[in-house]
Write a protein that holds these residues in place. Structure first.
Motif, PDB file in Angstrom:
ATOM      1  N   GLY A 205     -41.802 -18.815  18.634  1.00 19.51           N
ATOM      2  CA  GLY A 205     -40.999 -19.202  19.792  1.00 19.51           C
ATOM      3  C   GLY A 205     -40.621 -20.675  19.762  1.00 19.51           C
ATOM      4  O   GLY A 205     -39.480 -21.047  20.068  1.00 19.51           O
ATOM      5  N   LEU A 206     -41.577 -21.537  19.373  1.00 23.44           N
ATOM      6  CA  LEU A 206     -41.288 -22.967  19.285  1.00 23.44           C
ATOM      7  C   LEU A 206     -40.299 -23.253  18.168  1.00 23.44           C
ATOM      8  O   LEU A 206     -39.397 -24.093  18.317  1.00 23.44           O
ATOM      9  CB  LEU A 206     -42.589 -23.744  19.056  1.00 23.44           C
ATOM     10  N   LYS A 207     -40.443 -22.551  17.056  1.00 29.92           N
ATOM     11  CA  LYS A 207     -39.545 -22.738  15.922  1.00 29.92           C
ATOM     12  C   LYS A 207     -38.115 -22.357  16.300  1.00 29.92           C
ATOM     13  O   LYS A 207     -37.153 -23.061  15.925  1.00 29.92           O
ATOM     14  CB  LYS A 207     -40.024 -21.884  14.752  1.00 29.92           C
ATOM     15  N   LYS A 208     -37.946 -21.288  17.037  1.00 28.18           N
ATOM     16  CA  LYS A 208     -36.609 -20.879  17.480  1.00 28.18           C
ATOM     17  C   LYS A 208     -36.014 -21.920  18.426  1.00 28.18           C
ATOM     18  O   LYS A 208     -34.811 -22.196  18.384  1.00 28.18           O
ATOM     19  CB  LYS A 208     -36.687 -19.523  18.185  1.00 28.18           C
ATOM     20  N   ARG A 209     -36.877 -22.511  19.267  1.00 26.18           N
ATOM     21  CA  ARG A 209     -36.387 -23.492  20.236  1.00 26.18           C
ATOM     22  C   ARG A 209     -35.937 -24.785  19.550  1.00 26.18           C
ATOM     23  O   ARG A 209     -34.998 -25.433  20.027  1.00 26.18           O
ATOM     24  CB  ARG A 209     -37.481 -23.798  21.257  1.00 26.18           C
ATOM     25  N   THR A 210     -36.588 -25.157  18.475  1.00 27.44           N
ATOM     26  CA  THR A 210     -36.254 -26.412  17.785  1.00 27.44           C
ATOM     27  C   THR A 210     -35.239 -26.225  16.671  1.00 27.44           C
ATOM     28  O   THR A 210     -34.906 -27.186  15.981  1.00 27.44           O
ATOM     29  CB  THR A 210     -37.528 -27.044  17.193  1.00 27.44           C
ATOM     30  N   GLU A 211     -34.774 -24.997  16.487  1.00 28.79           N
ATOM     31  CA  GLU A 211     -33.834 -24.727  15.402  1.00 28.79           C
ATOM     32  C   GLU A 211     -32.538 -25.509  15.622  1.00 28.79           C
ATOM     33  O   GLU A 211     -31.922 -25.468  16.679  1.00 28.79           O
ATOM     34  CB  GLU A 211     -33.535 -23.225  15.348  1.00 28.79           C
ATOM     35  N   GLY A 212     -32.139 -26.255  14.600  1.00 29.02           N
ATOM     36  CA  GLY A 212     -30.911 -27.035  14.674  1.00 29.02           C
ATOM     37  C   GLY A 212     -31.068 -28.411  15.282  1.00 29.02           C
ATOM     38  O   GLY A 212     -30.102 -29.190  15.288  1.00 29.02           O
ATOM     39  N   ILE A 213     -32.255 -28.742  15.797  1.00 27.13           N
ATOM     40  CA  ILE A 213     -32.484 -30.062  16.395  1.00 27.13           C
ATOM     41  C   ILE A 213     -32.874 -31.053  15.300  1.00 27.13           C
ATOM     42  O   ILE A 213     -33.749 -30.773  14.484  1.00 27.13           O
ATOM     43  CB  ILE A 213     -33.590 -29.999  17.469  1.00 27.13           C
ATOM     44  N   ILE A 214     -32.231 -32.205  15.290  1.00 27.64           N
ATOM     45  CA  ILE A 214     -32.524 -33.193  14.264  1.00 27.64           C
ATOM     46  C   ILE A 214     -33.837 -33.914  14.580  1.00 27.64           C
ATOM     47  O   ILE A 214     -34.313 -33.897  15.720  1.00 27.64           O
ATOM     48  CB  ILE A 214     -31.387 -34.225  14.134  1.00 27.64           C
ATOM     49  N   LEU A 215     -34.409 -34.525  13.568  1.00 34.51           N
ATOM     50  CA  LEU A 215     -35.676 -35.230  13.727  1.00 34.51           C
ATOM     51  C   LEU A 215     -35.490 -36.501  14.558  1.00 34.51           C
ATOM     52  O   LEU A 215     -34.453 -37.152  14.498  1.00 34.51           O
ATOM     53  CB  LEU A 215     -36.254 -35.602  12.362  1.00 34.51           C
ATOM     54  N   ARG A 216     -36.518 -36.865  15.295  1.00 38.32           N
ATOM     55  CA  ARG A 216     -36.520 -38.107  16.067  1.00 38.32           C
ATOM     56  C   ARG A 216     -37.251 -39.155  15.219  1.00 38.32           C
ATOM     57  O   ARG A 216     -38.466 -39.330  15.304  1.00 38.32           O
ATOM     58  CB  ARG A 216     -37.201 -37.884  17.407  1.00 38.32           C
ATOM     59  N   TRP A 217     -36.495 -39.830  14.379  1.00 40.73           N
ATOM     60  CA  TRP A 217     -37.074 -40.736  13.396  1.00 40.73           C
ATOM     61  C   TRP A 217     -37.856 -41.872  14.036  1.00 40.73           C
ATOM     62  O   TRP A 217     -38.872 -42.327  13.492  1.00 40.73           O
ATOM     63  CB  TRP A 217     -35.967 -41.291  12.489  1.00 40.73           C
ATOM     64  N   GLU A 218     -37.408 -42.368  15.178  1.00 41.61           N
ATOM     65  CA  GLU A 218     -38.146 -43.449  15.847  1.00 41.61           C
ATOM     66  C   GLU A 218     -39.558 -42.995  16.206  1.00 41.61           C
ATOM     67  O   GLU A 218     -40.534 -43.742  16.028  1.00 41.61           O
ATOM     68  CB  GLU A 218     -37.410 -43.902  17.113  1.00 41.61           C
ATOM     69  N   ILE A 219     -39.666 -41.756  16.715  1.00 41.77           N
ATOM     70  CA  ILE A 219     -40.973 -41.222  17.095  1.00 41.77           C
ATOM     71  C   ILE A 219     -41.858 -41.050  15.856  1.00 41.77           C
ATOM     72  O   ILE A 219     -43.050 -41.400  15.867  1.00 41.77           O
ATOM     73  CB  ILE A 219     -40.814 -39.875  17.829  1.00 41.77           C
ATOM     74  N   LEU A 220     -41.278 -40.507  14.780  1.00 41.51           N
ATOM     75  CA  LEU A 220     -42.059 -40.277  13.565  1.00 41.51           C
ATOM     76  C   LEU A 220     -42.587 -41.593  12.996  1.00 41.51           C
ATOM     77  O   LEU A 220     -43.767 -41.677  12.595  1.00 41.51           O
ATOM     78  CB  LEU A 220     -41.196 -39.572  12.521  1.00 41.51           C
TER      79      LEU A 220
END
Length: 404
Positions: A205-220
């Motif tokens: 379910g989480l994977k489907k929700r984040t599908e297509g969302i780009i990474l938040r490089w500042e957070i990483l």
């Protein structure tokens, strides 16, 4: 020129492991290993005796759930990202998939030891309370390992979303604690399938929700810097770390501690060392943490000899880890202009260390008096003070001379 994220990961991971091994050599030196062997041996002896007397009413399962949940939920991702990456690698995000896959796998394998150690140590207590077989250890090892894997991958996906540090952290804590409790308290015939279903569906379910969302490089990058800073602070307890910037606090409410120091040339470093200890978190925080841990252990320990062993153990750990403090001002050129000899500087430092250790020795002895009576507590005080005298008058000067 083509970009190869696998080669980038390999290069950075090799540099990371080289640095890790180098600092580990400083941390786990011969002196610390000797003390750890004594401390672990005494702990095993006490724990083995206590397990034999454990009652079925002891809350072993809630205690294990708490410890194991902490071990599996704390799952930082070792990305090895650096600040310039937000400029140079963000345009290569689609080509970085292999890099991040390796980061997640390495994060999982490098964090397994914590929950395995907790589970192995807790098994005698668990068996003593539940009367189950030690064979359950292997089933729990695999099942809780799956929960750990789920936490690593869920943590990665949740960092793509807003409020990942609050909502999803809470969800991971609740789900992990509930599943670990079910595995410990009930039959594996239905708890293992249930665990697999819950982990699989929630991650899907989480994977489907984040599908297509780009990474938040500042957070990483912020999280990676925070992870490395925590490691550097740990290493800084044993040796100087050039990457670490200390945190300084004014702490005006502790100014009364400096008033007994006379205004004199020979007391320049006595004042400076005292200010350094109080204001810099790396030193005052270390002292406070070691003292609190020692007090908690001594309160729950019973026995004259165990009190002596753990008192001396923590006195040694405190004194040994404060030795690098002598080099704190070596990089400051203006400090070299003081018309103070090196001998006075060292003498002032050793005097401060002696005061800190004597304060611990007296505190530990008071606990010994409460547990073993005035005679036993007096002997503990004599042994502790004797150790502090030998450590500060003999061992510390020898170590400082060797450091030169």
């Amino acid at each position: 020129m083509s970009f190869n994220s696998r080669e980038l990961w390999q290069k950075r991971f090799e540099a990371y492991t080289t640095e890790l091994i180098r600092y580990m050599r400083y941390m786990f030196n011969d002196h610390l290993l000797f003390v750890l062997v004594i401390g672990v041996g005494a702990g095993i002896f006490y724990y083995a005796g206590w397990v034999k007397t454990i009652q079925e009413t002891f809350p072993a399962i809630p205690l294990m759930v708490t410890l194991l949940t902490i071990a599996v939920v704390i799952s930082p991702i070792i990305t090895l990202l650096k600040e310039p990456d937000i400029v140079y690698l963000i345009v290569k995000e689609t080509e970085m998939q292999d890099y991040f896959k390796r980061a997640k796998r390495i994060s999982f394998w490098m964090q397994l030891y914590l929950y395995i150690v907790i589970l192995a140590v807790a098994m005698p207590m668990y068996v003593g309370v539940t009367h189950r077989s030690y064979f359950h250890f292997f089933l729990l090892l695999v099942s809780i390992g799956a929960i750990k894997l789920w936490n690593v991958y869920t943590n990665w996906e949740s960092m793509k979303l807003d409020n990942s540090d609050t909502t999803w952290m809470f969800a991971r804590v609740v789900i992990s604690a509930l599943l670990i409790y079910l595995l410990l308290a009930f039959s594996f015939y239905w708890t293992i399938p249930l665990t697999i279903i819950v982990l699989g569906l929630s991650y899907w379910g989480l994977k489907k929700r984040t599908e297509g969302i780009i990474l938040r490089w500042e957070i990483l990058i912020d999280k990676e810097q925070g992870r490395m800073n925590r490691f550097y602070r740990l290493v800084n307890l044993f040796t100087d770390v050039p990457h670490l910037k200390g945190t300084v606090r004014r702490r005006a409410y502790l100014d009364f501690l400096y008033r007994p120091i006379p205004y004199a040339n020979r007391k320049t470093y006595a004042y400076l060392w005292s200010r350094t200890f109080v204001r810099i978190n790396e030193f005052s925080g270390l002292y406070l943490r070691l003292t609190v841990v020692a007090v908690i252990l001594l309160i729950f320990l019973s026995g004259f000899y165990l009190t002596i062993v753990f008192s001396l153990l923590f006195l040694y750990l405190t004194g040994f880890q404060f030795i690098p403090m002598i080099k704190h001002f070596d990089g400051q050129i203006m400090q070299r202009l003081y018309p103070i000899t090196e001998a006075v500087k060292k003498r002032s430092y050793i005097h401060l260390l002696r005061i800190l250790l004597l304060a611990q020795a007296i505190l530990f002895s008071l606990i010994g008096i409460a547990q073993n009576g005035s005679v036993g507590g007096l002997w503990i005080l004599i042994i502790n003070v004797g150790f502090v005298a030998a450590f500060t008058f003999l061992y510390v000067p020898y170590r400082l001379k060797k450091m030169e």
